[in-house]
Design an enzyme around this catalytic site. Structure first.
Site, mmCIF file in Angstrom:
data_model
loop_
_atom_site.group_PDB
_atom_site.id
_atom_site.type_symbol
_atom_site.label_atom_id
_atom_site.label_comp_id
_atom_site.label_asym_id
_atom_site.label_seq_id
_atom_site.Cartn_x
_atom_site.Cartn_y
_atom_site.Cartn_z
ATOM 1 N N CYS A 2 0.347 -1.030 -0.189
ATOM 2 C CA CYS A 2 0.062 -0.514 0.294
ATOM 3 C C CYS A 2 0.779 1.132 -0.263
ATOM 4 O O CYS A 2 2.257 1.523 -0.071
ATOM 5 C CB CYS A 2 -0.473 0.036 1.421
ATOM 6 N N ASP A 101 -0.338 -10.552 7.923
ATOM 7 C CA ASP A 101 1.486 -9.799 8.610
ATOM 8 C C ASP A 101 1.399 -8.511 9.308
ATOM 9 O O ASP A 101 2.486 -7.874 10.035
ATOM 10 C CB ASP A 101 2.110 -10.114 7.937
#
Length: 619
Positions: A2, A101
């Site tokens: 991102c 994660d």
């Protein structure tokens, strides 16, 4: 995967402003977005994120993410490849609510504090707010795969995956850092920790930065030079090195194939991408998607070789031929996605192959890193020559006839003879670049430093140059180039050869297994030949560039002349207009690559300046 951004300031800015900062990185994360804000008694802190969903596509992976007790907040870009192992280790102490994660990073920080970064195997740019300790932590992965910038002035901290969100913050002061322009002209990029703007920096690879009570302090948690100094050459036998490299690569590639979205590979037809693709196909049940772009210019076209290799490996191969005009038309988009001047022209074909691949996959594996780790660049041949014949160059340099004969010699001979400085012994031609770059500038806008190599304790000049490239060229050019090119199309690129365990292992491999009787990347090549016949790979490398010299003499000629307008350059107060015109003339009649490289860097700078600073040419 991102884009992230945020700030610490005295007061919260309007939420719409933070959202605008975040939306400058829409291309990095079109799947989701979020903001988090907190006004405390004496300061405000806010995080934002644009999400490209790779793991745990549900809303449970939404960011910014808070820890279970609300004491920590994270916004994060990247992938932690060993997050499942860390999660299993922490499950007894932390109750997980997602399968991503990001939450593992929060739990690891709660368990190990700042030591948590040493546990992560991956590529990442992390921002953590620790409410209890009143501090913000910015951390970047070991080799610098993921970008992370920050602006710090007085008691304001602004950070982002790119410079665009930082520029949008109302407290940001946009002042060009003139001291780095000479370095940019020589390198084609601005090396960490500097950026094109004053008070604005890149977090250095393998480093975390702590912002606490208005003070910034950086701490390296992984130091390549220290690892080099402490290493032992433990791999000397060819068979042992080949076996270990295969095992390490298989493990690295298997980790990077984990995703909840389609994964493929870039296949240029060279050694590195071929080996990565072959092993990916070996460890995958179905067919791997491989991607290649072809060029009409046969001097640069490796697509036919890639197609033969893909057929042998058995991938589901995709290829797309691009015209020179299609490549040229992408130049106007460079400043939008490369936020500071960046003039490695191979960024254009990187954008094209990413555009092509993003239509079918969300994650691509690349072969980046093979040249730096295993001695693959042509420059390493010349550093071998310098290592063994420097005495001859020194003797010739002091001969009375040197001034008359030397200009008639090939440029490589001239470079070796003139290579007398210990500051850049393994950086042939850089002295010429420095001299020309200084002539281009209105004054010496800061010392152009290239003396980092003196800090490198290496066995020979070849290895010194390899380490220098790992510290500078690899993170600030190769990886930055691919990150911006791929994320422009919301495509994540993973680099199996740059797993830190492979990097550390390679430093313990005997140099003779990398450069073996003038055979570059010897160990890597021999392993590749186990998967693909040598006849399909044994050919000169054509490169992945564009016809710069011809463009500058033809289709870019008028635009270069426009940017070189003497009145405009005088107002800009950066470049010496008289010498720019001299350089244009030199480039028109000479095939010296120094001239075309510097003129292209000048052109890219002006395109960037017009986009971000001021349009002096259309007023």
């Amino acid at each position: 995967m991102c884009g992230i951004c945020g700030y610490v300031d005295k007061e919260l800015i309007p939420a719409k402003c933070l959202q605008d900062m975040n939306d400058t990185m829409y291309h990095r994360g079109p799947n989701d977005h979020g903001i988090w804000e907190l006004q405390r008694e004496d300061y405000a802190v806010a995080f934002a994120q644009r999400r490209l969903s790779i793991l745990d596509l549900s809303e449970l992976g939404h960011q910014p993410m808070l820890s279970g007790d609300g004491e920590m907040v994270i916004t994060y870009n990247g992938e932690i490849y060993n997050f499942l192992e860390i999660r299993r280790e922490l499950e007894g102490e932390y109750v997980f609510h997602s399968h991503c994660d990001t939450e593992v990073i929060l739990a690891a920080y709660q368990k190990w504090g700042l030591k948590c970064f040493e546990h992560f195997n991956g590529m990442f740019a992390i921002a953590l707010y620790d409410k209890h300790k009143d501090r913000v932590i910015l951390a970047r992965d070991r080799i610098g795969k993921k970008p992370l910038y920050y602006y710090h002035k007085d008691h304001t901290l602004i950070f982002g995956s790119e410079l665009k969100p930082i520029m949008k913050h109302p407290s940001f002061c946009k002042v060009i850092n003139r001291s780095v322009i000479g370095q940019y002209m020589c390198n084609k990029y601005i090396a960490s920790p500097d950026t094109i703007f004053c008070n604005t920096y890149k977090v250095k690879p393998g480093t975390y930065v702590i912002y606490e009570k208005g003070i910034i302090t950086d701490y390296p948690y992984w130091n390549l030079l220290q690892i080099l100094n402490d290493r032992e050459i433990s791999v000397r036998k060819f068979s042992e090195g080949k076996r270990q490299l295969r095992d390490l690569l298989r493990d690295s590639i298997q980790k990077r194939l984990i995703a909840d979205v389609p994964v493929g590979t870039f296949l240029s037809g060279g050694i590195d991408s071929t080996l990565v693709t072959a092993i990916a196909q070996e460890v995958t049940e179905g067919k791997v998607d491989s991607f290649t772009i072809g060029f009409e210019d046969e001097e640069r076209n490796e697509a036919p070789y890639a197609a033969q290799i893909a057929k042998h490996i058995g991938t589901n191969h995709h290829e797309l031929y691009m015209s020179e005009q299609q490549i040229f038309e992408m130049i106007s988009e460079l400043p939008k996605y490369y936020d500071e001047p960046f003039s490695d022209s191979s960024q254009l074909p990187c954008m094209l192959v990413s555009q092509m691949a993003a239509k079918d996959i969300t994650v691509a594996l690349s072969g980046d890193g093979g040249d730096e780790l295993f001695c693959g660049y042509k420059m390493y041949d010349w550093t071998w020559v310098v290592e063994h014949f420097d005495w001859l160059g020194a003797m010739e340099h002091h001969m009375p006839w040197n001034g008359k004969l030397l200009p008639k010699c090939p440029s490589t001979v001239q470079a070796i003879v003139n290579n007398r400085s210990g500051d850049y012994k393994c950086q042939l031609y850089i002295d010429v670049m420095i001299d020309e770059a200084r002539k281009m500038l209105v004054q010496d806008l800061g010392t152009v430093k290239f003396d980092m190599e003196k800090e490198i304790n290496a066995q020979n000049l070849q290895e010194r140059r390899m380490i220098l490239d790992m510290l500078t060229y690899l993170p600030d050019d190769i990886l930055a180039k691919m990150d911006r090119a791929s994320m422009k199309y919301s495509l994540e690129v993973r680099c199996p050869l740059l797993d830190y365990e492979i990097i550390e292992w390679s430093l313990g491999v005997s140099h003779e297994l990398k450069y073996h009787h003038f055979d570059k990347k010897y160990l890597l090549k021999e392993l590749t030949y186990d998967y693909v016949p040598k006849r399909l790979l044994d050919r000169p490398k054509k490169g992945f560039g564009i016809p710069l010299r011809r463009w500058l003499r033809t289709i870019l000629k008028e635009e270069i002349q426009r940017y070189a307008d003497k009145k405009i350059l005088k107002r800009q107060e950066i470049f010496d207009a008289e010498y720019i015109h001299v350089l244009i003339g030199k480039q028109m009649i000479s095939d010296n690559i120094v001239y075309s490289a510097l003129l292209w860097s000048f052109y890219v700078f002006q395109v960037w300046y017009q986009y971000y600073i001021e349009d002096l040419w259309n007023e």
